[in-house]
Design a protein around this motif. Structure first.
Motif, short mmCIF file in Angstrom:
data_model
loop_
_atom_site.label_atom_id
_atom_site.label_comp_id
_atom_site.label_asym_id
_atom_site.label_seq_id
_atom_site.Cartn_x
_atom_site.Cartn_y
_atom_site.Cartn_z
N ALA A 64 0.82 -1.21 0.00
CA ALA A 64 0.00 0.00 0.00
C ALA A 64 0.86 1.26 0.00
CB ALA A 64 -0.93 0.00 1.22
N ASN A 65 2.10 1.14 0.47
CA ASN A 65 2.98 2.30 0.59
C ASN A 65 4.07 2.35 -0.46
OD1 ASN A 65 1.63 3.11 2.97
ND2 ASN A 65 2.83 1.64 4.15
N TYR A 66 4.29 1.24 -1.14
CA TYR A 66 5.35 1.16 -2.14
C TYR A 66 4.84 0.28 -3.28
CZ TYR A 66 10.04 0.74 -4.10
OH TYR A 66 11.14 0.79 -4.94
N PRO A 67 4.39 0.88 -4.39
CA PRO A 67 3.56 0.18 -5.38
C PRO A 67 4.35 -0.61 -6.42
CG PRO A 67 3.79 2.46 -6.01
CD PRO A 67 4.54 2.31 -4.71
N PHE A 68 5.46 -1.22 -6.03
CA PHE A 68 6.27 -1.98 -6.98
C PHE A 68 6.42 -3.42 -6.48
CE2 PHE A 68 7.84 2.42 -7.13
CZ PHE A 68 7.56 2.72 -8.46
N GLN A 69 6.33 -4.34 -7.43
CA GLN A 69 6.59 -5.74 -7.13
C GLN A 69 8.08 -5.99 -7.33
OE1 GLN A 69 4.15 -7.78 -6.09
NE2 GLN A 69 5.45 -9.59 -5.85
N PHE A 70 8.75 -6.52 -6.31
CA PHE A 70 10.20 -6.65 -6.38
C PHE A 70 10.66 -7.90 -5.62
CE2 PHE A 70 9.35 -4.40 -2.44
CZ PHE A 70 10.18 -5.05 -1.53
N LEU A 71 11.89 -8.26 -5.84
CA LEU A 71 12.60 -9.23 -5.01
C LEU A 71 13.89 -8.56 -4.55
CD1 LEU A 71 13.33 -12.07 -3.89
CD2 LEU A 71 14.38 -12.55 -6.11
N LEU A 72 14.12 -8.55 -3.24
CA LEU A 72 15.36 -8.03 -2.67
C LEU A 72 16.17 -9.20 -2.13
CD1 LEU A 72 17.28 -5.82 -1.62
CD2 LEU A 72 15.83 -5.67 0.42
N VAL B 236 29.56 -7.67 0.90
CA VAL B 236 28.14 -7.45 1.19
C VAL B 236 27.46 -7.19 -0.14
CG1 VAL B 236 26.48 -6.07 2.47
CG2 VAL B 236 28.78 -6.46 3.42
N MET B 237 26.55 -8.09 -0.53
CA MET B 237 26.01 -8.10 -1.89
C MET B 237 24.51 -7.82 -1.89
SD MET B 237 28.11 -11.52 -3.11
CE MET B 237 27.40 -12.52 -1.78
N TRP B 238 24.08 -6.99 -2.84
CA TRP B 238 22.67 -6.64 -2.97
C TRP B 238 22.20 -6.91 -4.39
CZ3 TRP B 238 24.43 -1.19 -1.29
CH2 TRP B 238 24.67 -1.16 0.10
N THR B 239 21.03 -7.54 -4.50
CA THR B 239 20.35 -7.67 -5.78
C THR B 239 18.91 -7.20 -5.61
OG1 THR B 239 21.68 -9.52 -6.60
CG2 THR B 239 19.49 -9.28 -7.53
N VAL B 240 18.49 -6.28 -6.47
CA VAL B 240 17.09 -5.86 -6.53
C VAL B 240 16.57 -6.25 -7.91
CG1 VAL B 240 15.48 -3.92 -6.39
CG2 VAL B 240 17.59 -3.89 -5.03
N ARG B 241 15.50 -7.04 -7.93
CA ARG B 241 14.88 -7.44 -9.20
C ARG B 241 13.51 -6.79 -9.31
NH1 ARG B 241 13.73 -13.51 -9.44
NH2 ARG B 241 11.66 -12.89 -8.73
N ASN B 242 13.25 -6.16 -10.43
CA ASN B 242 11.98 -5.50 -10.66
C ASN B 242 11.02 -6.47 -11.33
OD1 ASN B 242 9.84 -3.84 -11.22
ND2 ASN B 242 10.92 -2.53 -12.68
N ASP B 243 10.02 -6.91 -10.57
CA ASP B 243 9.00 -7.81 -11.09
C ASP B 243 7.72 -7.07 -11.46
OD1 ASP B 243 10.69 -10.01 -10.74
OD2 ASP B 243 9.99 -10.38 -8.69
#
Length: 296
Positions: A106-114, A127-134
């Motif tokens: 409701a506060n962040y309108p994106f489907q993602f995988l962190l 220290v590794m980060w992956t953000v995938r935009n679904d």
């Protein structure tokens, strides 16, 4: 500090919790030394939170996307307060995943995988980060680290950081920093601190006006030097922004070195989400992959 999961080799052992996928321990075996802050809530209860999908504060706690106003996202986002799932632990690598839930949709309108991962290599922690935009649209976000490192050996108990220094590995003579307002937004005017061959002297007074917010295009490594003149830990990164922080007025025996892909809002910002300074735009179906390295 006890942790949910551990990785270790002949030199170091790290501990990571499911809550926030937070690195809570970095222990060097040879010197029998813990490098991470303890999380003592009298000073600051966190140790190394990951900041996502925002770094810092939004102006008036609000952002706008496609003409819709969104509220309810706390400072530094929500990932640090969420429970992740451990999805892979193999040899010297461990990975954790976070999917959006109804609380934050409701506060962040994106489907993602962190995905947050840790890999140990000798005395280094990647220290590794992956953000995938679904989502079916471009996703806008920020992400950053906030690791706190213990500074336990200060000689002046009334100013425990006195004698500690940061080597910023830069040829610049001045460190130019943004200054925060009381509401967490950043002022237009800047502060300057003198550097001596890239060295910044630490003290409690340095953080009287909160964090130092630095454009880090010319700084890619920061080491902490103890009162005896020894560099005992360093961070290596390639980020557009860097935060340096210790809580004001608390005489806290730690300092945070924070590589950021993002930043808080300027005090007069009134634009849309895609116009936020240092934000990241990720096309649908694409991934954002970054890391920084801690070395003891």
């Amino acid at each position: 500090m006890r942790a949910d999961y551990y990785l270790e080799n002949e030199s170091i052992r790290i501990g990571v919790n499911l809550h926030g996928a937070e690195l809570v321990s970095l222990y060097q075996k040879e010197h029998d030394r813990e490098y991470m802050w303890s999380g003592d809530e009298n000073f600051w209860r966190r140790i190394s939170p990951v900041l996502f999908p925002f770094v810092g504060k939004l102006k008036e706690g609000t952002y706008r996307h496609r003409g819709i106003e969104f509220r309810g996202i706390p400072q530094h986002g929500f990932a640090r307060d969420c429970d992740f799932q451990m999805v892979e632990k193999l040899g010297d690598v461990i990975w954790f995943e976070l999917y959006p839930d109804d609380t934050w949709k409701a506060n962040y309108p994106f489907q993602f995988l962190l995905r947050i991962g840790y890999r140990i290599e000798g005395r280094k922690v990647h220290v590794m980060w992956t953000v995938r935009n679904d989502s079916g649209e471009t996703m806008y976000f920020s992400i950053g680290g906030h690791p706190a490192f213990a500074c336990p050996d200060g000689k002046n108990k009334e100013n425990v950081l006195e004698g500690y220094r940061l080597n910023l590995y830069t040829t610049e003579q001045k460190l130019v920093c943004g200054e925060l307002n009381a509401d967490g937004t950043m002022k237009r005017e800047l502060r300057e601190f003198d550097l001596n061959q890239g060295i910044l002297e630490l003290s409690q007074n340095l953080f009287a006006k909160d964090a130092l917010i630095i454009k880090s295009d010319k700084i890619h490594k920061v080491a902490i030097i103890d009162p005896d003149g020894e560099e005992f830990i360093n961070l290596q990164f390639d980020t557009p922004q860097l935060g340096i922080w210790s809580p004001a007025g608390k005489n806290a025996p730690f300092v945070c070195i924070e590589p950021w892909f993002g930043r808080c809002d300027l005090e007069d910002f009134s634009g849309e989400l895609f116009e936020r300074a240092y934000g990241n735009a990720l096309e649908s179906g694409h991934s954002f992959n970054k890391e920084y390295v801690i070395e003891v």
